[in-house]
Design a protein around this motif. Structure first.
Motif, mmCIF file in Angstrom:
data_model
loop_
_atom_site.group_PDB
_atom_site.id
_atom_site.type_symbol
_atom_site.label_atom_id
_atom_site.label_comp_id
_atom_site.label_asym_id
_atom_site.label_seq_id
_atom_site.Cartn_x
_atom_site.Cartn_y
_atom_site.Cartn_z
ATOM 1 N N MET A 1 0.852 -1.198 0.000
ATOM 2 C CA MET A 1 0.000 0.000 0.000
ATOM 3 C C MET A 1 0.887 1.247 0.000
ATOM 4 O O MET A 1 1.820 1.364 0.773
ATOM 5 C CB MET A 1 -0.864 -0.028 1.267
ATOM 6 N N ASN A 2 0.625 2.146 -0.890
ATOM 7 C CA ASN A 2 1.399 3.383 -0.924
ATOM 8 C C ASN A 2 0.410 4.522 -1.139
ATOM 9 O O ASN A 2 -0.032 4.773 -2.247
ATOM 10 C CB ASN A 2 2.418 3.296 -2.060
ATOM 11 N N ARG A 3 0.044 5.177 -0.046
ATOM 12 C CA ARG A 3 -0.965 6.221 -0.175
ATOM 13 C C ARG A 3 -0.299 7.526 -0.553
ATOM 14 O O ARG A 3 0.803 7.820 -0.150
ATOM 15 C CB ARG A 3 -1.704 6.367 1.146
ATOM 16 N N LYS A 4 -1.000 8.330 -1.345
ATOM 17 C CA LYS A 4 -0.317 9.426 -2.028
ATOM 18 C C LYS A 4 -0.604 10.824 -1.488
ATOM 19 O O LYS A 4 0.093 11.750 -1.811
ATOM 20 C CB LYS A 4 -0.709 9.392 -3.510
ATOM 21 N N SER A 5 -1.627 11.004 -0.687
ATOM 22 C CA SER A 5 -1.986 12.387 -0.407
ATOM 23 C C SER A 5 -1.934 12.697 1.082
ATOM 24 O O SER A 5 -1.619 11.836 1.897
ATOM 25 C CB SER A 5 -3.389 12.652 -0.939
ATOM 26 N N LEU A 6 -2.236 13.970 1.400
ATOM 27 C CA LEU A 6 -2.211 14.400 2.797
ATOM 28 C C LEU A 6 -3.641 14.342 3.353
ATOM 29 O O LEU A 6 -4.118 15.280 3.967
ATOM 30 C CB LEU A 6 -1.670 15.839 2.838
ATOM 31 N N ASP A 7 -4.320 13.229 3.110
ATOM 32 C CA ASP A 7 -5.710 13.139 3.556
ATOM 33 C C ASP A 7 -5.773 12.650 5.003
ATOM 34 O O ASP A 7 -4.832 12.011 5.489
ATOM 35 C CB ASP A 7 -6.519 12.218 2.626
ATOM 36 N N THR A 253 3.270 19.272 10.626
ATOM 37 C CA THR A 253 2.318 19.949 11.517
ATOM 38 C C THR A 253 0.992 19.190 11.543
ATOM 39 O O THR A 253 0.415 18.951 12.612
ATOM 40 C CB THR A 253 2.096 21.404 11.037
ATOM 41 N N ALA A 254 0.536 18.785 10.355
ATOM 42 C CA ALA A 254 -0.735 18.055 10.282
ATOM 43 C C ALA A 254 -0.622 16.698 10.979
ATOM 44 O O ALA A 254 -1.526 16.290 11.721
ATOM 45 C CB ALA A 254 -1.133 17.869 8.815
#
Ligand code: OAD
Length: 263
Positions: A1-7, A253-254
């Motif tokens: 699994m390689n998730r791509k966004s800052l969700d 920070t997130a």
């Protein structure tokens, strides 16, 4: 699994791993200091993009160990030019988050392996820092034990600067091209690597050097979570467990906020 966004889902997943990990390595490069206004070496606005210097050398040759031996004035000219852009800059919230993590009892043992020579991690309060390319603000004589700390090279009037004790050439405690890595930092990295990390982040680096890539590959091989924080693609982007395609300050920070929300 390689998730791509800052969700939020990805940040929660990374924060959950962070909570479980006992030893965490953060590898950092010029990208984390880009958020403090410093130029990176490569990519958009990169310091190495204008490849040929006034003297006709590639910049990498101008700031190399052999050039420093022959023409320290040339090496110093380009080190000074590169450092000019750092004047007045300081650490940002990305550096601050890493320092806070190190001192937070809810987080395991944190180490920072940085290629940056700006000293921002220590200035932000990180103590477990391996400055593998040195620190540009530490100057020392090439002959006698004289050393000093400067805030910027603006204080230097003649190039190359000379030792007030013995008049030999002074240099910054940084790794120039074609030079060996500093012994103490290399030993520390070896020891900490041998003790092992169960979570590894790669932040703001184009990941060109084996000692920067290896800890990520080692973690990946043993099934430990790996995270890349970089708005662009690198050779590690498709290998890591989580890819946060974002600037370092925003992502850290997130992530820290999500970690805090899980307490
Ligand atoms: P590079 O300039 O090669 O790469 C910087 C990376 O940061 C790139 O992958 C960018 O996509 C990424 N980046 C840019 N802005 C970012 C941001 N706001 N947040 C996160 N990432 C961002 O810098 P390094 O990989 O650090 O060595 O370079 C490694 C070494 O090459 C340097 O330490 C220096 C140089 O030769 C020595 O001086 C010995």
């Amino acid at each position: 699994m390689n998730r791509k966004s800052l969700d939020p889902e990805t940040l929660d997943a990374v924060a959950a791993h962070l909570r479980e990990a006992r030893r965490i390595l953060f590898i950092t490069g010029a990208g984390i200091s880009a958020d403090s206004g410093l130029s990176t070496y490569r990519g958009q606005g990169g310091l190495y993009n204008d490849t040929v210097t006034d003297e006709g050398f590639p910049i990498e040759e101008a700031v190399s160990g052999p050039m420093f031996q022959k023409r320290p004035d040339i090496t110093w000219k380009y080190l000074s030019m590169m450092s000019e852009g750092t004047r007045g800059a300081t650490f940002n919230d990305g550096h601050r988050v890493l320092a806070e993590m190190e001192h937070d009892p809810a987080v395991g043992e944190v180490w920072v392996l940085t290629q940056n020579v700006d000293g921002f991690h220590r200035a932000a309060g990180s103590e477990n820092v391996i400055e593998i390319h040195g620190n540009s603000r530490e100057l020392h004589c090439t002959v006698c034990p004289w050393e000093t700390h400067v805030e910027s090279y603006g204080e230097i009037t003649a190039l190359p600067p000379r030792c007030p004790e013995c008049d030999a050439v002074v240099r910054p405690r940084v790794v120039l091209f074609e030079e060996m890595l500093p012994e103490a930092a290399t030993k520390r990295l070896f020891v900490e690597q041998a003790r092992g990390f169960d979570m590894v982040f790669s932040i703001g680096t184009s990941s060109l050097f084996p000692y920067i890539v290896q800890p990520v590959l080692d973690a990946h091989r043993k099934g430990a979570p790996t995270v890349e924080i970089n708005p662009d693609q690198t050779d590690l982007s498709d290998i890591v467990t989580y890819k946060l395609a974002s600037g370092a300050r925003d992502a850290l920070t997130a992530l820290w906020q999500h970690f805090g929300a899980q307490r």
